[in-house]
Write a protein that holds these residues in place. Structure first.
Motif, PDB file in Angstrom:
ATOM      1  N   VAL A 181      88.756  39.663  43.499  1.00 25.33           N
ATOM      2  CA  VAL A 181      87.978  39.873  44.727  1.00 25.33           C
ATOM      3  C   VAL A 181      88.095  41.319  45.189  1.00 25.33           C
ATOM      4  O   VAL A 181      87.093  41.962  45.553  1.00 25.33           O
ATOM      5  CB  VAL A 181      88.465  38.917  45.840  1.00 25.33           C
ATOM      6  N   ASP A 182      89.341  41.860  45.164  1.00 30.59           N
ATOM      7  CA  ASP A 182      89.551  43.249  45.582  1.00 30.59           C
ATOM      8  C   ASP A 182      88.790  44.218  44.686  1.00 30.59           C
ATOM      9  O   ASP A 182      88.188  45.190  45.166  1.00 30.59           O
ATOM     10  CB  ASP A 182      91.045  43.586  45.557  1.00 30.59           C
ATOM     11  N   ALA A 183      88.835  43.960  43.368  1.00 31.41           N
ATOM     12  CA  ALA A 183      88.155  44.847  42.432  1.00 31.41           C
ATOM     13  C   ALA A 183      86.645  44.825  42.644  1.00 31.41           C
ATOM     14  O   ALA A 183      85.980  45.867  42.632  1.00 31.41           O
ATOM     15  CB  ALA A 183      88.490  44.447  40.999  1.00 31.41           C
ATOM     16  N   GLU A 184      86.105  43.622  42.852  1.00 28.45           N
ATOM     17  CA  GLU A 184      84.665  43.518  43.082  1.00 28.45           C
ATOM     18  C   GLU A 184      84.264  44.192  44.392  1.00 28.45           C
ATOM     19  O   GLU A 184      83.232  44.881  44.466  1.00 28.45           O
ATOM     20  CB  GLU A 184      84.257  42.041  43.091  1.00 28.45           C
ATOM     21  N   ARG A 185      85.082  43.991  45.434  1.00 28.30           N
ATOM     22  CA  ARG A 185      84.789  44.615  46.729  1.00 28.30           C
ATOM     23  C   ARG A 185      84.874  46.136  46.626  1.00 28.30           C
ATOM     24  O   ARG A 185      84.022  46.864  47.154  1.00 28.30           O
ATOM     25  CB  ARG A 185      85.767  44.107  47.782  1.00 28.30           C
ATOM     26  N   ALA A 186      85.911  46.643  45.943  1.00 26.75           N
ATOM     27  CA  ALA A 186      86.078  48.087  45.800  1.00 26.75           C
ATOM     28  C   ALA A 186      84.937  48.692  44.985  1.00 26.75           C
ATOM     29  O   ALA A 186      84.441  49.777  45.302  1.00 26.75           O
ATOM     30  CB  ALA A 186      87.423  48.402  45.136  1.00 26.75           C
ATOM     31  N   ALA A 187      84.514  47.981  43.940  1.00 23.63           N
ATOM     32  CA  ALA A 187      83.402  48.480  43.132  1.00 23.63           C
ATOM     33  C   ALA A 187      82.120  48.538  43.948  1.00 23.63           C
ATOM     34  O   ALA A 187      81.337  49.495  43.854  1.00 23.63           O
ATOM     35  CB  ALA A 187      83.211  47.583  41.906  1.00 23.63           C
ATOM     36  N   THR A 188      81.893  47.518  44.785  1.00 16.74           N
ATOM     37  CA  THR A 188      80.705  47.502  45.644  1.00 16.74           C
ATOM     38  C   THR A 188      80.751  48.638  46.662  1.00 16.74           C
ATOM     39  O   THR A 188      79.746  49.321  46.895  1.00 16.74           O
ATOM     40  CB  THR A 188      80.606  46.147  46.382  1.00 16.74           C
ATOM     41  N   THR A 189      81.931  48.844  47.251  1.00 14.80           N
ATOM     42  CA  THR A 189      82.094  49.933  48.223  1.00 14.80           C
ATOM     43  C   THR A 189      81.819  51.286  47.582  1.00 14.80           C
ATOM     44  O   THR A 189      81.158  52.151  48.177  1.00 14.80           O
ATOM     45  CB  THR A 189      83.519  49.921  48.802  1.00 14.80           C
ATOM     46  N   ALA A 190      82.325  51.479  46.367  1.00 18.08           N
ATOM     47  CA  ALA A 190      82.103  52.745  45.670  1.00 18.08           C
ATOM     48  C   ALA A 190      80.619  52.954  45.372  1.00 18.08           C
ATOM     49  O   ALA A 190      80.090  54.056  45.537  1.00 18.08           O
ATOM     50  CB  ALA A 190      82.916  52.775  44.373  1.00 18.08           C
ATOM     51  N   THR A 191      79.953  51.889  44.953  1.00 22.19           N
ATOM     52  CA  THR A 191      78.518  51.985  44.666  1.00 22.19           C
ATOM     53  C   THR A 191      77.732  52.336  45.923  1.00 22.19           C
ATOM     54  O   THR A 191      76.830  53.185  45.900  1.00 22.19           O
ATOM     55  CB  THR A 191      77.997  50.660  44.082  1.00 22.19           C
ATOM     56  N   GLU A 192      78.072  51.681  47.035  1.00 24.30           N
ATOM     57  CA  GLU A 192      77.393  51.966  48.306  1.00 24.30           C
ATOM     58  C   GLU A 192      77.675  53.398  48.767  1.00 24.30           C
ATOM     59  O   GLU A 192      76.789  54.066  49.317  1.00 24.30           O
ATOM     60  CB  GLU A 192      77.853  50.968  49.371  1.00 24.30           C
ATOM     61  N   ALA A 193      78.904  53.869  48.552  1.00 22.24           N
ATOM     62  CA  ALA A 193      79.260  55.241  48.944  1.00 22.24           C
ATOM     63  C   ALA A 193      78.441  56.255  48.156  1.00 22.24           C
ATOM     64  O   ALA A 193      77.984  57.267  48.704  1.00 22.24           O
ATOM     65  CB  ALA A 193      80.759  55.484  48.727  1.00 22.24           C
ATOM     66  N   VAL A 194      78.248  55.983  46.875  1.00 20.02           N
ATOM     67  CA  VAL A 194      77.429  56.881  46.052  1.00 20.02           C
ATOM     68  C   VAL A 194      75.994  56.912  46.570  1.00 20.02           C
ATOM     69  O   VAL A 194      75.371  57.972  46.664  1.00 20.02           O
ATOM     70  CB  VAL A 194      77.461  56.435  44.575  1.00 20.02           C
ATOM     71  N   SER A 195      75.472  55.747  46.934  1.00 23.25           N
ATOM     72  CA  SER A 195      74.103  55.684  47.461  1.00 23.25           C
ATOM     73  C   SER A 195      73.984  56.465  48.763  1.00 23.25           C
ATOM     74  O   SER A 195      73.011  57.192  48.986  1.00 23.25           O
ATOM     75  CB  SER A 195      73.693  54.224  47.689  1.00 23.25           C
ATOM     76  N   ARG A 196      74.991  56.321  49.641  1.00 22.56           N
ATOM     77  CA  ARG A 196      74.957  57.037  50.922  1.00 22.56           C
ATOM     78  C   ARG A 196      75.009  58.544  50.719  1.00 22.56           C
ATOM     79  O   ARG A 196      74.266  59.294  51.358  1.00 22.56           O
ATOM     80  CB  ARG A 196      76.127  56.602  51.814  1.00 22.56           C
ATOM     81  N   VAL A 197      75.874  58.985  49.832  1.00 24.61           N
ATOM     82  CA  VAL A 197      76.017  60.422  49.637  1.00 24.61           C
ATOM     83  C   VAL A 197      74.742  61.005  49.044  1.00 24.61           C
ATOM     84  O   VAL A 197      74.368  62.150  49.346  1.00 24.61           O
ATOM     85  CB  VAL A 197      77.244  60.737  48.748  1.00 24.61           C
ATOM     86  N   GLU A 198      74.039  60.236  48.225  1.00 21.65           N
ATOM     87  CA  GLU A 198      72.778  60.722  47.679  1.00 21.65           C
ATOM     88  C   GLU A 198      71.724  60.847  48.768  1.00 21.65           C
ATOM     89  O   GLU A 198      70.943  61.808  48.788  1.00 21.65           O
ATOM     90  CB  GLU A 198      72.301  59.786  46.568  1.00 21.65           C
ATOM     91  N   ARG A 199      71.700  59.886  49.692  1.00 17.78           N
ATOM     92  CA  ARG A 199      70.743  59.960  50.801  1.00 17.78           C
ATOM     93  C   ARG A 199      71.054  61.157  51.698  1.00 17.78           C
ATOM     94  O   ARG A 199      70.153  61.886  52.120  1.00 17.78           O
ATOM     95  CB  ARG A 199      70.775  58.664  51.625  1.00 17.78           C
ATOM     96  N   VAL A 200      72.334  61.359  51.996  1.00 21.63           N
ATOM     97  CA  VAL A 200      72.734  62.479  52.847  1.00 21.63           C
ATOM     98  C   VAL A 200      72.427  63.808  52.158  1.00 21.63           C
ATOM     99  O   VAL A 200      72.000  64.772  52.802  1.00 21.63           O
ATOM    100  CB  VAL A 200      74.236  62.389  53.195  1.00 21.63           C
ATOM    101  N   ARG A 201      72.628  63.849  50.852  1.00 18.39           N
ATOM    102  CA  ARG A 201      72.325  65.076  50.116  1.00 18.39           C
ATOM    103  C   ARG A 201      70.831  65.399  50.198  1.00 18.39           C
ATOM    104  O   ARG A 201      70.449  66.557  50.367  1.00 18.39           O
ATOM    105  CB  ARG A 201      72.758  64.951  48.659  1.00 18.39           C
TER     106      ARG A 201
END
Length: 357
Positions: free
Chosen positions: A174-194
């Motif tokens: 569960v932790d690994a799946e949650r962390a992977a999802t968080t990382a994916t969302e963070a990448v998406s956010r940083v691309e939008r901000v960029r």
């Protein structure tokens, strides 16, 4: 307390008028539309006379500074999101390693339990009654019972460990799946901000081109009026000391006369918030990059209690900032074409708030 003394005096600056540009070029320049991201105030004024051109230029400068500070805010957010991406990816990798380790333990305990089950299925005798039946002496019976007891205890431990390993593995998954999802969302956010940051940078470049063009079309009289009165400030009015604010003030005063450049943080050119960042950096303190972020940090100070080194934020949107130097004066980098200078507090813009660092 904010006070006035004789240490500061007002001297009107004068500049010789440059040669007038061709009328056709001037007509094109003053007809330019308001820069992208502007407020639209200047656009309502047809810049056909010298005075109207100056008014329009000043508004363009205000709009450009808003864009510049907005760009700094976007850069701050971009850097923040990039750090979150790094943190999230590290967390995801750690969670995956934990899951892998849990799976190894699970497989180990599962193998041990499975071996006991298989042995029982093939008819292995591992209970106390069997030990009594096959023992030919009291000592043999004790040996048999001791061995069976050890097997039973080990089997019980293996079963307990198996349950715990399954629980840890499930939690790690569960932790690994949650962390992977968080990382994916963070990448998406940083691309939008960029993308947002790149847009603001492009807008800033367009506004800078327009402002420079209008600036070149202005007469010497207009340029003198743009730069406004020159106020001389006696640095001896700044209290002696080695506190961070006093060092910052002393550093800022050495930059009087340096040019205004959008996005610059020194050492020889500045924008408004860049001057604050550079001055405090000389004192060993890091300030946020934008005037809005500088308003959000530090400690709120009442206007009646200003001290040298306090930052004064201007305009309702916190789009400009200067540093209080004492005696009712502030040093700031105002706009393109106007160098870093010391002016009375209210000459720098509509007062918003003050912060102490």
């Amino acid at each position: 307390m904010v006070t006035r003394s004789r240490g500061a005096r007002r001297v009107i600056s004068s500049r010789s008028a440059p040669a007038a540009l061709a009328a056709g070029l001037l007509a094109i320049l003053v007809a330019l539309p308001l820069g992208i991201g502007g407020t639209g105030d200047a656009q309502a004024i047809p810049a056909r006379t010298a005075d109207q051109l100056l008014i329009r230029y000043k508004q363009l400068g205000i709009d450009a500074e808003k864009t510049a500070e907005s760009m700094h805010n976007a850069q701050i957010e971009y850097d923040k999101q990039r750090r979150l991406v790094v943190t999230s990816r590290r967390a995801a990798a750690t969670a995956q390693r934990s899951l892998d380790q849990s799976q190894v333990q699970l497989d180990l305990y599962q193998g041990r339990v499975d071996s006991i089950v298989r042995a029982s299925y093939r008819g292995a005798r591992i209970n106390g009654l069997y030990a009594v039946l096959v023992s030919d002496s009291p000592q043999s019976l004790l040996d048999q019972m001791s061995g069976l007891d050890m097997i039973a205890r080990q089997a019980a431990r293996d079963l307990t460990n198996l349950k715990q390993a399954r629980k840890r593995a499930a939690s790690a998954k569960v932790d690994a799946e949650r962390a992977a999802t968080t990382a994916t969302e963070a990448v998406s956010r940083v691309e939008r901000v960029r993308g947002n940051l790149q847009t603001k940078r492009a807008n800033m470049q367009l506004q800078a081109i327009q402002i420079r063009a209008v600036y070149k079309s202005m007469t010497g009289k207009q340029l003198a009026e743009l730069q406004g009165p020159k106020f001389t400030f006696d640095p001896r009015l700044v209290p002696r000391g080695t506190s961070l604010p006093l060092i910052a003030v002393q550093a800022a005063l050495t930059r009087i006369g340096d040019p205004y450049v959008w996005g610059a943080t020194g050492p020889n050119s500045f924008d408004c918030s860049g001057l604050m960042v550079w001055a405090y950096k000389q004192a060993g303190k890091t300030l946020p990059r934008s005037s809005e972020a500088q308003l959000a940090s530090g400690r709120a100070i009442d206007r009646n209690n200003l001290e040298p080194g306090d930052l004064i934020i201007y305009y309702p949107g916190a789009t400009h900032v200067g540093m209080y130097v004492g005696d009712g004066y502030v040093i700031h980098a105002s706009t393109f074409g106007v160098p870093v200078k010391v002016v009375p507090i209210d000459e720098a813009g509509p007062y918003n708030a003050a912060r102490r660092y």
